[in-house]
Design a protein around this motif. Sequence first.
Motif, mmCIF file in Angstrom:
data_model
loop_
_atom_site.group_PDB
_atom_site.id
_atom_site.type_symbol
_atom_site.label_atom_id
_atom_site.label_comp_id
_atom_site.label_asym_id
_atom_site.label_seq_id
_atom_site.Cartn_x
_atom_site.Cartn_y
_atom_site.Cartn_z
ATOM 1 N N ILE A 33 0.882 -1.170 0.000
ATOM 2 C CA ILE A 33 0.000 0.000 0.000
ATOM 3 C C ILE A 33 0.914 1.213 0.000
ATOM 4 C CG2 ILE A 33 -1.738 1.303 1.276
ATOM 5 C CD1 ILE A 33 -1.343 -2.326 2.125
ATOM 6 N N LEU A 34 0.792 2.072 -0.996
ATOM 7 C CA LEU A 34 1.653 3.246 -1.120
ATOM 8 C C LEU A 34 0.979 4.442 -0.478
ATOM 9 C CD1 LEU A 34 4.231 4.521 -2.255
ATOM 10 C CD2 LEU A 34 3.000 4.887 -4.420
ATOM 11 N N VAL A 35 1.727 5.144 0.380
ATOM 12 C CA VAL A 35 1.218 6.306 1.092
ATOM 13 C C VAL A 35 2.143 7.483 0.801
ATOM 14 C CG1 VAL A 35 0.592 7.251 3.355
ATOM 15 C CG2 VAL A 35 0.367 4.781 2.927
ATOM 16 N N GLY A 36 1.576 8.615 0.377
ATOM 17 C CA GLY A 36 2.408 9.762 0.052
ATOM 18 C C GLY A 36 1.840 11.063 0.566
ATOM 19 N N HIS A 37 2.740 11.937 1.035
ATOM 20 C CA HIS A 37 2.368 13.280 1.493
ATOM 21 C C HIS A 37 3.213 14.306 0.748
ATOM 22 C CE1 HIS A 37 3.147 16.811 4.213
ATOM 23 N NE2 HIS A 37 1.834 16.859 4.099
ATOM 24 N N ASP A 38 2.578 15.407 0.300
ATOM 25 C CA ASP A 38 3.299 16.527 -0.299
ATOM 26 C C ASP A 38 4.157 16.017 -1.457
ATOM 27 O OD1 ASP A 38 4.082 19.534 0.190
ATOM 28 O OD2 ASP A 38 5.997 18.477 0.038
ATOM 29 N N TRP A 39 5.478 16.271 -1.469
ATOM 30 C CA TRP A 39 6.317 15.795 -2.569
ATOM 31 C C TRP A 39 6.310 14.269 -2.661
ATOM 32 C CZ3 TRP A 39 8.327 16.730 -7.053
ATOM 33 C CH2 TRP A 39 8.516 18.049 -7.464
ATOM 34 N N GLY A 40 6.190 13.604 -1.526
ATOM 35 C CA GLY A 40 6.046 12.152 -1.577
ATOM 36 C C GLY A 40 4.802 11.748 -2.329
ATOM 37 N N GLY A 41 3.739 12.544 -2.194
ATOM 38 C CA GLY A 41 2.530 12.305 -2.963
ATOM 39 C C GLY A 41 2.715 12.622 -4.433
ATOM 40 N N ILE A 75 -3.202 9.062 -0.161
ATOM 41 C CA ILE A 75 -2.599 10.373 -0.363
ATOM 42 C C ILE A 75 -3.024 11.293 0.770
ATOM 43 C CG2 ILE A 75 -2.586 12.429 -1.826
ATOM 44 C CD1 ILE A 75 -0.989 10.182 -3.072
ATOM 45 N N LEU A 76 -2.055 12.001 1.349
ATOM 46 C CA LEU A 76 -2.344 12.981 2.390
ATOM 47 C C LEU A 76 -1.870 14.350 1.902
ATOM 48 C CD1 LEU A 76 -1.136 10.156 3.862
ATOM 49 C CD2 LEU A 76 -1.909 11.397 5.881
ATOM 50 N N ASN A 77 -2.798 15.236 1.659
ATOM 51 C CA ASN A 77 -2.499 16.613 1.255
ATOM 52 C C ASN A 77 -1.377 16.671 0.227
ATOM 53 O OD1 ASN A 77 -4.055 17.010 3.895
ATOM 54 N ND2 ASN A 77 -3.858 19.109 3.130
ATOM 55 N N ALA A 78 -1.619 16.033 -0.891
ATOM 56 C CA ALA A 78 -0.699 16.088 -2.028
ATOM 57 C C ALA A 78 -1.533 16.206 -3.294
ATOM 58 C CB ALA A 78 0.188 14.842 -2.092
ATOM 59 N N ALA A 79 -1.222 17.206 -4.096
ATOM 60 C CA ALA A 79 -2.028 17.497 -5.271
ATOM 61 C C ALA A 79 -1.786 16.484 -6.380
ATOM 62 C CB ALA A 79 -1.706 18.895 -5.785
ATOM 63 N N HIS A 80 -2.868 16.057 -7.018
ATOM 64 C CA HIS A 80 -2.762 15.237 -8.218
ATOM 65 C C HIS A 80 -2.253 16.133 -9.353
ATOM 66 C CE1 HIS A 80 -4.095 13.128 -11.846
ATOM 67 N NE2 HIS A 80 -4.180 12.031 -11.122
ATOM 68 N N PRO A 81 -1.279 15.665 -10.164
ATOM 69 C CA PRO A 81 -0.694 16.532 -11.196
ATOM 70 C C PRO A 81 -1.707 17.131 -12.158
ATOM 71 C CG PRO A 81 0.612 14.537 -10.925
ATOM 72 C CD PRO A 81 -0.616 14.344 -10.099
ATOM 73 N N SER A 82 -2.758 16.397 -12.491
ATOM 74 C CA SER A 82 -3.736 16.905 -13.461
ATOM 75 C C SER A 82 -4.579 18.024 -12.866
ATOM 76 C CB SER A 82 -4.632 15.763 -13.947
ATOM 77 O OG SER A 82 -3.877 14.729 -14.532
ATOM 78 N N THR A 83 -5.161 17.782 -11.699
ATOM 79 C CA THR A 83 -6.037 18.796 -11.117
ATOM 80 C C THR A 83 -5.236 19.981 -10.583
ATOM 81 O OG1 THR A 83 -6.063 17.650 -8.970
ATOM 82 C CG2 THR A 83 -7.818 17.113 -10.549
ATOM 83 N N ILE A 143 5.262 12.103 -6.109
ATOM 84 C CA ILE A 143 5.910 10.922 -6.689
ATOM 85 C C ILE A 143 4.963 9.731 -6.651
ATOM 86 C CG2 ILE A 143 7.831 9.300 -6.410
ATOM 87 C CD1 ILE A 143 9.408 11.658 -5.159
ATOM 88 N N ALA A 144 4.177 9.624 -5.589
ATOM 89 C CA ALA A 144 3.280 8.474 -5.436
ATOM 90 C C ALA A 144 2.192 8.450 -6.508
ATOM 91 C CB ALA A 144 2.645 8.489 -4.046
ATOM 92 N N TRP A 145 1.636 9.605 -6.857
ATOM 93 C CA TRP A 145 0.589 9.625 -7.885
ATOM 94 C C TRP A 145 1.060 8.978 -9.186
ATOM 95 C CZ3 TRP A 145 -4.284 10.088 -6.848
ATOM 96 C CH2 TRP A 145 -4.781 11.003 -5.923
ATOM 97 N N PRO A 146 2.151 9.445 -9.813
ATOM 98 C CA PRO A 146 2.571 8.807 -11.070
ATOM 99 C C PRO A 146 3.122 7.398 -10.884
ATOM 100 C CG PRO A 146 4.106 10.544 -10.452
ATOM 101 C CD PRO A 146 2.939 10.656 -9.531
ATOM 102 N N LEU A 160 -11.216 15.387 -9.394
ATOM 103 C CA LEU A 160 -10.226 14.330 -9.182
ATOM 104 C C LEU A 160 -10.759 12.963 -9.604
ATOM 105 C CD1 LEU A 160 -7.442 13.537 -8.163
ATOM 106 C CD2 LEU A 160 -8.371 13.466 -5.829
ATOM 107 N N ALA A 161 -12.045 12.723 -9.417
ATOM 108 C CA ALA A 161 -12.624 11.423 -9.775
ATOM 109 C C ALA A 161 -12.537 11.148 -11.274
ATOM 110 C CB ALA A 161 -14.079 11.358 -9.314
ATOM 111 N N THR A 162 -12.353 12.184 -12.080
ATOM 112 C CA THR A 162 -12.164 11.979 -13.516
ATOM 113 C C THR A 162 -10.904 11.177 -13.794
ATOM 114 O OG1 THR A 162 -13.278 14.074 -13.998
ATOM 115 C CG2 THR A 162 -11.873 13.158 -15.737
ATOM 116 N N TYR A 163 -9.887 11.403 -12.979
ATOM 117 C CA TYR A 163 -8.592 10.743 -13.162
ATOM 118 C C TYR A 163 -8.413 9.551 -12.220
ATOM 119 C CZ TYR A 163 -7.730 15.202 -15.437
ATOM 120 O OH TYR A 163 -7.826 16.293 -16.258
ATOM 121 N N VAL A 164 -9.176 9.532 -11.135
ATOM 122 C CA VAL A 164 -9.049 8.483 -10.111
ATOM 123 C C VAL A 164 -10.454 7.970 -9.815
ATOM 124 C CG1 VAL A 164 -8.018 7.882 -7.885
ATOM 125 C CG2 VAL A 164 -7.148 9.855 -9.161
ATOM 126 N N PRO A 165 -10.978 7.059 -10.635
ATOM 127 C CA PRO A 165 -12.387 6.683 -10.499
ATOM 128 C C PRO A 165 -12.729 5.931 -9.220
ATOM 129 C CG PRO A 165 -11.277 5.344 -12.167
ATOM 130 C CD PRO A 165 -10.338 6.442 -11.813
#
Length: 313
Positions: free
Chosen positions: A102-110, A129-137, A112-115, A277-282
């Motif tokens: 299970i991958l968990v990411g925060h901020d810059w860790g997120g 994901i904890l308070n880390a923006a998805h690159p698309s949104t 990296i975790a998203w892609p 976000l649900a558009t990219y993460v259903p």
Amino acid sequence: MPLNAVTSHIISIQHHAIYYLERKGQTLDSPLLILFHGFPENAHAWEALIDALPTEYHVIAPDLPGYHQSEPLADSSDYQVPSLVSRMGEFVQTVSQGRKAILVGHDWGGAIAWPLAAFQPDLFTKLVILNAAHPSTFTQALKTSRAQRKKSEYIKALVADDAEAVLQQTDFAMLKDMLGSAMFEGDMFANVRLESTNQTASDNSYRARLLRSWRNTPTLSAMLAYYREMPQMAPDEHAPETELSRLRVPVLRVILPTLVLWGRLDEAFDEDILNGLATYVPNLRIVYHNTATHWVHREQAQWAAKEITDFLM
């Protein structure tokens, strides 16, 4: 050594050392969580969450490349997101030893975790994901939201040519302010001791670890390189439409079941970046904490641990 001791280790990934913390689970089938921290922290930012997670969980938390006790990378281009994703994907493959995590990411860790979850989903069962923006949104918000552009203005100070000198001359006032000055008035996590060290409690406090790593210029430069190598810089709050139109919104789809935990008092991200976000993460669940800030993993460790545990059931 106690059964649930947190131990420290170093492993070579793509010819560079990565330091990580590990708390082994109670069985070989224990859920494996791999935690990626953010800026300007390090693996020890997760200690409160690790302590709050069920003892049967197997937890691994690395210093991101170049941070704290992980070795700085050879070239500035190594801090570009695709390179970081490749390196951290190899790290996950190595430490997981064939198990899915299970991958968990925060901020810059997120960031990296998203892609990593998008491009190498076979390594994982779920994403948190904890308070880390998805690159698309996030990119879409930079194009359309003056509020997000204003919140991103701090990045300019971190990518400036003299950023290292300014941070050092001001005793890292900007970084301390980011994390909350209260952290530097006490010994946060001072009672947490790694079994593999003989450090005193004061030397081993999270505050002390942060300051030691920031004061090391190669480490500080490595941390700033994450921002300097961003694919697209955040425009000014009042950037003209011609500049905003040049931003390219990436299409990054994550098929894994995903939990987003969000502190609503975040000063780095406007909450509107979760729109769409649900558009990219259903397969998505978002849970908000009304009084937590960007640092929800430390401020609300018990709450975050319960939400993660519920998500994994």
